[in-house]
Design a protein around this motif. Structure first.
Motif, PDB file in Angstrom:
ATOM      1  N   VAL A 276      21.846  52.780  -2.001  1.00  0.00           N
ATOM      2  CA  VAL A 276      20.560  53.171  -1.879  1.00  0.00           C
ATOM      3  C   VAL A 276      19.493  52.285  -1.970  1.00  0.00           C
ATOM      4  CG1 VAL A 276      18.382  54.843  -2.512  1.00  0.00           C
ATOM      5  CG2 VAL A 276      20.927  55.644  -2.130  1.00  0.00           C
ATOM      6  N   SER A 277      19.676  51.372  -3.101  1.00  0.00           N
ATOM      7  CA  SER A 277      18.811  50.156  -3.401  1.00  0.00           C
ATOM      8  C   SER A 277      18.685  49.131  -2.376  1.00  0.00           C
ATOM      9  CB  SER A 277      19.342  49.702  -4.855  1.00  0.00           C
ATOM     10  OG  SER A 277      18.095  48.579  -5.037  1.00  0.00           O
ATOM     11  N   PRO A 283      14.289  48.611  -6.264  1.00  0.00           N
ATOM     12  CA  PRO A 283      15.053  48.300  -7.362  1.00  0.00           C
ATOM     13  C   PRO A 283      15.214  49.682  -8.165  1.00  0.00           C
ATOM     14  CG  PRO A 283      13.012  47.550  -7.793  1.00  0.00           C
ATOM     15  CD  PRO A 283      12.986  47.830  -6.278  1.00  0.00           C
ATOM     16  N   LEU A 284      16.528  50.003  -8.505  1.00  0.00           N
ATOM     17  CA  LEU A 284      16.807  51.176  -8.961  1.00  0.00           C
ATOM     18  C   LEU A 284      17.531  51.014 -10.390  1.00  0.00           C
ATOM     19  CD1 LEU A 284      17.879  53.472  -6.108  1.00  0.00           C
ATOM     20  CD2 LEU A 284      15.761  53.267  -7.282  1.00  0.00           C
ATOM     21  N   ALA A 285      17.443  51.880 -11.388  1.00  0.00           N
ATOM     22  CA  ALA A 285      18.355  51.808 -12.483  1.00  0.00           C
ATOM     23  C   ALA A 285      19.850  52.212 -12.165  1.00  0.00           C
ATOM     24  CB  ALA A 285      17.716  52.445 -13.809  1.00  0.00           C
ATOM     25  N   GLN A 303      13.075  59.278  -4.588  1.00  0.00           N
ATOM     26  CA  GLN A 303      12.218  58.973  -3.870  1.00  0.00           C
ATOM     27  C   GLN A 303      12.611  57.437  -3.045  1.00  0.00           C
ATOM     28  OE1 GLN A 303       9.129  57.271  -6.607  1.00  0.00           O
ATOM     29  NE2 GLN A 303       8.806  59.499  -7.503  1.00  0.00           N
ATOM     30  N   ALA A 304      13.555  57.132  -3.370  1.00  0.00           N
ATOM     31  CA  ALA A 304      14.172  55.845  -2.638  1.00  0.00           C
ATOM     32  C   ALA A 304      15.218  56.381  -1.572  1.00  0.00           C
ATOM     33  CB  ALA A 304      15.097  54.919  -3.598  1.00  0.00           C
ATOM     34  N   VAL A 305      15.913  57.362  -1.812  1.00  0.00           N
ATOM     35  CA  VAL A 305      16.624  58.153  -0.680  1.00  0.00           C
ATOM     36  C   VAL A 305      15.521  58.524   0.290  1.00  0.00           C
ATOM     37  CG1 VAL A 305      18.232  59.774  -0.280  1.00  0.00           C
ATOM     38  CG2 VAL A 305      18.203  58.768  -2.296  1.00  0.00           C
ATOM     39  N   PHE A 341      26.519  55.357   2.767  1.00  0.00           N
ATOM     40  CA  PHE A 341      27.604  54.193   2.492  1.00  0.00           C
ATOM     41  C   PHE A 341      27.909  53.949   3.839  1.00  0.00           C
ATOM     42  CE2 PHE A 341      28.671  55.764  -1.669  1.00  0.00           C
ATOM     43  CZ  PHE A 341      28.602  54.283  -2.381  1.00  0.00           C
ATOM     44  N   THR A 342      27.900  54.587   5.138  1.00  0.00           N
ATOM     45  CA  THR A 342      28.091  53.985   6.478  1.00  0.00           C
ATOM     46  C   THR A 342      26.919  53.156   6.649  1.00  0.00           C
ATOM     47  OG1 THR A 342      29.076  56.201   7.217  1.00  0.00           O
ATOM     48  CG2 THR A 342      28.178  54.691   8.790  1.00  0.00           C
ATOM     49  N   LEU A 343      25.783  53.303   6.402  1.00  0.00           N
ATOM     50  CA  LEU A 343      24.711  52.504   6.544  1.00  0.00           C
ATOM     51  C   LEU A 343      24.841  51.130   5.689  1.00  0.00           C
ATOM     52  CD1 LEU A 343      21.722  54.766   6.774  1.00  0.00           C
ATOM     53  CD2 LEU A 343      22.661  53.670   8.774  1.00  0.00           C
TER      54      LEU A 343
END
Length: 395
Positions: A276-277, A283-285, A303-305, A341-343
């Motif tokens: 996702v990051s 940036p994600l933890a 939020q990132a998704v 994951f495809t992306l």
């Protein structure tokens, strides 16, 4: 080292930080604000190349017990008892009694307790007083009032204050709080009905996890599941259930060891967060927590998704519902998981890892070094590999 638990009802208001020095845990939760009882999160995630499948040769329980006895340190009290409890935990949970599975359990036990059924925690009395006084301060109860209240005689004949001063193990602490909650005048005011000791035993397993996973427990329960966790047999049984009691398509046991510390599916979810990051540029933890359990507001991962909603062809509501499955096996079958994951694979030009070690910094009054979930997992993995090599020499 203590497990970062992801069990929603596992955490109490007092002494939660005490529990991070051992390690148990369970299903998973969210990114920037972790579920109560989890550690603070920092540090990079680490990947490990997929290992070749290990040969798994089931052995007769009696044969395996004798092999375990030979592996245990000479100073271990009742080596035959340890061996029997480990074999029973595997066999009664329909797990193969193989060198690899036995060594996985042995490695966690060695890391968590060095084969002590009720391991000693240095400075536990001092830590307990600090937390008791902190709790009292929040309730505006003067420290001298607390000291006076705990100066009364307990069922053992000694005052509660004396018992706290001499605390050595989490079992002792749990027993003291059981007494204080029911008998000390301000016990319920300070602690409610919740015993603040959340983990225990030779594998430092979560008591809440044990209480929720009693099915098939082969031993008579003398007093309570809480007390069983602090026993050798109970601690090994529930620790084994925590280690192996969920389906996970990991390329290496290393990631189960990380999950043991950080919560079920933390390694899988951290890999999802990394994907996702990469796609969102945010940036994600990489902690394995996909949603927040302390708030209805979306956390940073969610939020990132959301920024990928059009690319994965899903609504925010559908995304949220999928992310809520992050502590289950079903999440790996969800459309969101596969589309992300495809992306990510396409953008990177190669298959992205489906499991990485979570980037979690462990913090607790009982931890004085810079320790992480990755450190814990690799430490246990090294022990497990050494054990398997030693097993191979025993004929």
């Amino acid at each position: 080292m203590h497990h970062l638990t992801r069990y929603p009802h596992h955490v109490g208001p007092l002494l939660a930080a005490l529990l991070l020095a051992g390690c148990a845990s369970e299903p998973a939760s969210q990114g920037d604000t972790r579920k109560p009882g989890s550690a603070a999160i920092t540090g990079p995630a680490i990947t490990k190349p997929a290992a070749l499948p290990k040969a798994k040769t089931p052995r007769a329980p009696a044969s395996m017990q004798s092999r375990i006895v030979l592996l245990l340190p000479a100073r271990t009290v009742d080596r035959n008892g340890w061996a029997q409890d480990i074999v029973t935990a595997l066999a009664k949970q329909d797990l193969a009694v193989t060198d690899e599975n036995v060594c996985s359990v042995l490695a966690v036990v060695e890391q968590e307790s060095t084969f002590q059924a009720d391991p000693v925690v240095p400075g536990l009395g001092k830590i307990a007083w600090q937390e008791i006084n902190a709790r009292a301060a929040k309730l505006l109860i003067p420290e001298f009032v607390v000291r006076t209240a705990l100066g009364i005689k307990s069922p053992t004949g000694k005052s509660y204050a004396e018992r706290i001063d001499k605390l050595r193990t989490e079992r002792e602490m749990s027993e003291i709080f059981e007494d204080m909650i029911s008998m000390v005048p301000m016990g319920k005011t300070l602690f409610g009905n919740l015993n603040p000791v959340h983990t225990g035993g030779p594998m430092q397993v979560s008591i809440a996890f044990a209480e929720a996973n009693t099915r098939g427990y082969p031993y008579p329960v003398k007093d309570s599941i809480r007390h069983e966790v602090f026993s050798r047999r109970g601690g090994i049984w529930f620790g084994t259930r925590h280690l192996f009691g969920y389906p996970a398509d990991y390329p290496d046991t290393l990631y189960r060891f990380a999950d043991f510390n950080a919560g079920w599916y933390a390694s899988r979810n951290a890999a999802f967060q990394a994907a996702v990051s990469r796609l969102s540029g945010k940036p994600l933890a990489l902690d394995g927590d996909l949603v927040r359990y302390d708030s209805d507001l979306p956390g940073k991962t969610e939020q990132a998704v959301y920024t990928l909603a059009s690319r994965v062809n899903m609504s925010k509501q559908a995304i949220h519902q999928s992310l809520r499955k992050g502590n289950t096996a079903e999440f790996a079958q969800a459309d969101l998981y596969h589309r992300v994951f495809t992306l990510a694979d396409k953008q990177a030009g190669k298959r992205q890892p489906r499991a990485i070690l979570p980037g979690i910094q462990l913090k607790s009054p009982k931890i004085t070094r810079n320790l992480t979930t990755a450190w814990f997992a690799k430490r246990v993995d090294d022990r497990e590999q050494r054990c398997v090599r030693q097993m191979a020499t025993i004929r």
